[in-house]
Design an enzyme around this catalytic site. Structure first.
Site, short mmCIF file in Angstrom:
data_model
loop_
_atom_site.label_atom_id
_atom_site.label_comp_id
_atom_site.label_asym_id
_atom_site.label_seq_id
_atom_site.Cartn_x
_atom_site.Cartn_y
_atom_site.Cartn_z
CD GLU A 87 8.65 6.40 6.50
OE1 GLU A 87 7.56 6.52 7.05
OE2 GLU A 87 9.78 7.02 6.34
N GLY A 111 11.71 -6.61 3.97
CA GLY A 111 12.01 -5.09 3.62
C GLY A 111 12.28 -4.68 5.08
CB ILE A 142 1.49 -14.59 5.99
CG1 ILE A 142 1.24 -13.60 4.99
CG2 ILE A 142 0.99 -14.12 7.37
CD1 ILE A 142 -0.35 -12.92 3.97
CG ASP A 143 4.36 -13.42 1.56
OD1 ASP A 143 2.74 -13.20 1.58
OD2 ASP A 143 4.25 -11.90 1.63
CG LEU A 186 -11.06 -13.21 4.95
CD1 LEU A 186 -11.35 -13.97 3.90
CD2 LEU A 186 -11.23 -12.62 6.42
NE ARG A 236 -1.44 -8.14 6.19
CZ ARG A 236 -0.96 -6.90 5.14
NH1 ARG A 236 0.19 -7.97 4.43
NH2 ARG A 236 -1.22 -5.77 5.56
O1 F6P Z 1 2.44 -9.11 4.30
C1 F6P Z 1 3.03 -9.31 2.81
C2 F6P Z 1 1.87 -9.26 2.58
O2 F6P Z 1 0.80 -10.47 3.07
C3 F6P Z 1 1.55 -10.25 0.69
O3 F6P Z 1 1.84 -10.98 0.24
C4 F6P Z 1 1.35 -8.71 0.00
O4 F6P Z 1 1.71 -9.13 -1.19
C5 F6P Z 1 1.12 -7.63 0.85
O5 F6P Z 1 1.58 -7.99 2.13
C6 F6P Z 1 0.12 -6.85 0.56
O6 F6P Z 1 0.18 -5.89 2.13
P1 F6P Z 1 -0.24 -4.81 1.78
O7 F6P Z 1 -1.98 -4.11 1.21
O8 F6P Z 1 -0.72 -4.17 3.18
O9 F6P Z 1 0.36 -3.54 1.36
#
Ligand code: F6P
Length: 364
Positions: free
Chosen positions: A76, A114, A136-137, A282, A284
């Site tokens: 959100e 974000g 994780i990025d 996997l 995350r």
């Molecule tokens: O948390 C960041 C991230 O892992 C990015 O690397 C990835 O592109 C994105 O989230 C995808 O997440 P979601 O499908 O939950 O939007």
């Protein structure tokens, strides 16, 4: 005004270490300062919907090693295309109302770019906000590291190791897709840690002929297989010339993710059999590594001290192994990319230089 009661939320993609950070903030705030924590469910959505509950000691017991987030999360974004609800309230009005109803003196937001951009806007709207760097990025500016990154790195590296043996047995090109739309930190580090022959990153547009050439040279040298690590946001040189909006549109229309395209193009160019593995979620999920437990605990404990010291409007960041306060306004809307020669600053990140030293192909 001393903080007696604060809200806490997790927003954006989940990441290992969120629960350890929640535990550290709430426990330190309670033990050292006698504060009460109010958990906000599902990120900023819970703040809009006043979906909150008082966090008791029981809620935060036994969660240090648990994956995900006990608070739930969402993507959100209350300031993006805001629409009034049935009562005519904009999301920001509902958020302010929840803040008041819940008697929050401050709000702690755990998340990535974000989340912290929204946190900065909430601070501007008069709330007392503190951010914690989770993703994780590893792509938040002005912090050397974010929690979640190292666990994802361990998972991706183990996956590459396991795929290595199949690549070797079958003499194939193995293309492994790693998360990271905008920044390639996870691909770069897991690629180096897993001994990848090719690493394709969003920061270095690739030329498929140069990748094919590298694979054929390996073949000529008697190396029958190749490991290609591709960041999900990797792009070709042609794509790099497109305006950002157009590129986004084209990518949305692509019926498969980038690794499939790279594998197909490599098969065409080399005539060698290729296979794809998309690591996806996997990376995350699951228990945080010891490194991330320690890191998120450090960030969380510092977050509680920031509350007590009223260091509002700041991100708890790590620079040169020291916890520092970075104004949220300085990180809002920014992405920490890997420094590369092509970005015009004349510096190449040492890990890319290390990869080049080892003969890794970056597709350029
Ligand atoms: O948390 C960041 C991230 O892992 C990015 O690397 C990835 O592109 C994105 O989230 C995808 O997440 P979601 O499908 O939950 O939007």
């Amino acid at each position: 005004m001393a903080v007696k009661r604060f809200g806490i939320l997790t927003s954006g993609g989940d990441a290992p270490g969120l629960n350890s950070a929640i535990r550290a903030v709430c426990r330190t705030a309670a033990i050292q300062y006698g504060m009460t924590a109010v958990g906000v469910r599902n990120g900023y959505r819970g703040l809009i919907e006043n979906n909150c509950f008082e966090l008791s000691g029981d809620d935060i017991t036994g969660i240090l090693s648990r994956g995900g987030t006990i608070l739930g999360t969402s993507r959100e974004k209350p300031f993006k295309n805001p629409e009034p609800d049935g009562e005519g309230l904009l999301p920001i009005d509902s958020i302010k109302r929840t803040y008041e109803i819940q008697k929050m003196d401050a709000l702690v937001c755990l998340g990535g770019n974000g989340t912290n951009t929204t946190a900065s806007l909430l601070q501007e709207e008069g709330m007392n906000v503190i951010g914690l760097p989770k993703t994780i990025d590893n792509d938040i500016v002005k912090t050397d590291v974010t929690f979640g990154f190292h666990t994802a790195l361990d998972v991706a590296t183990e996956a590459i190791d396991r795929i290595h043996s199949t690549a070797h047995s079958h003499s194939r090109i193995m293309v492994i897709e790693v998360m990271g739309h905008k920044a390639g930190w996870l691909s770069l580090y897991s690629g180096v840690a897993g001994g990848a022959d090719v690493i394709l990153l969003p920061e270095i547009p690739y030329d498929i002929d140069s990748v094919a050439d590298c694979i054929m040279k390996r073949r000529d040298a008697g190396k029958e297989f190749s490991i290609v690590v591709v960041a999900e946001g990797a792009l070709s040189r042609d794509e790099a010339l497109l305006p950002k909006k157009e590129l986004k549109k084209r990518r949305k229309l692509m019926p498969y993710s980038i690794a499939y395209r790279v594998a197909h193009e490599l098969e065409e160019a080399t005539g060698l059999e290729s296979r794809v593995t998309v690591l996806g979620y996997l990376q995350r999920g699951g228990t945080p590594s010891a490194f991330d437990r320690v890191l998120s605990t450090q960030f969380g404990v510092a977050g509680a001290h920031f509350l007590a010291e009223e260091k509002f409007g700041n991100l708890v960041a790590m620079q040169n192994n020291e916890i520092v306060a970075v104004p949220l306004s300085e990180i809002a809307g920014k992405v920490k990319n890997i420094p590369v020669l092509g970005d015009g600053n004349g510096v190449e990140h040492s890990m890319i230089a290390a990869g080049r030293g080892l003969g890794t192909c970056f597709g350029d």
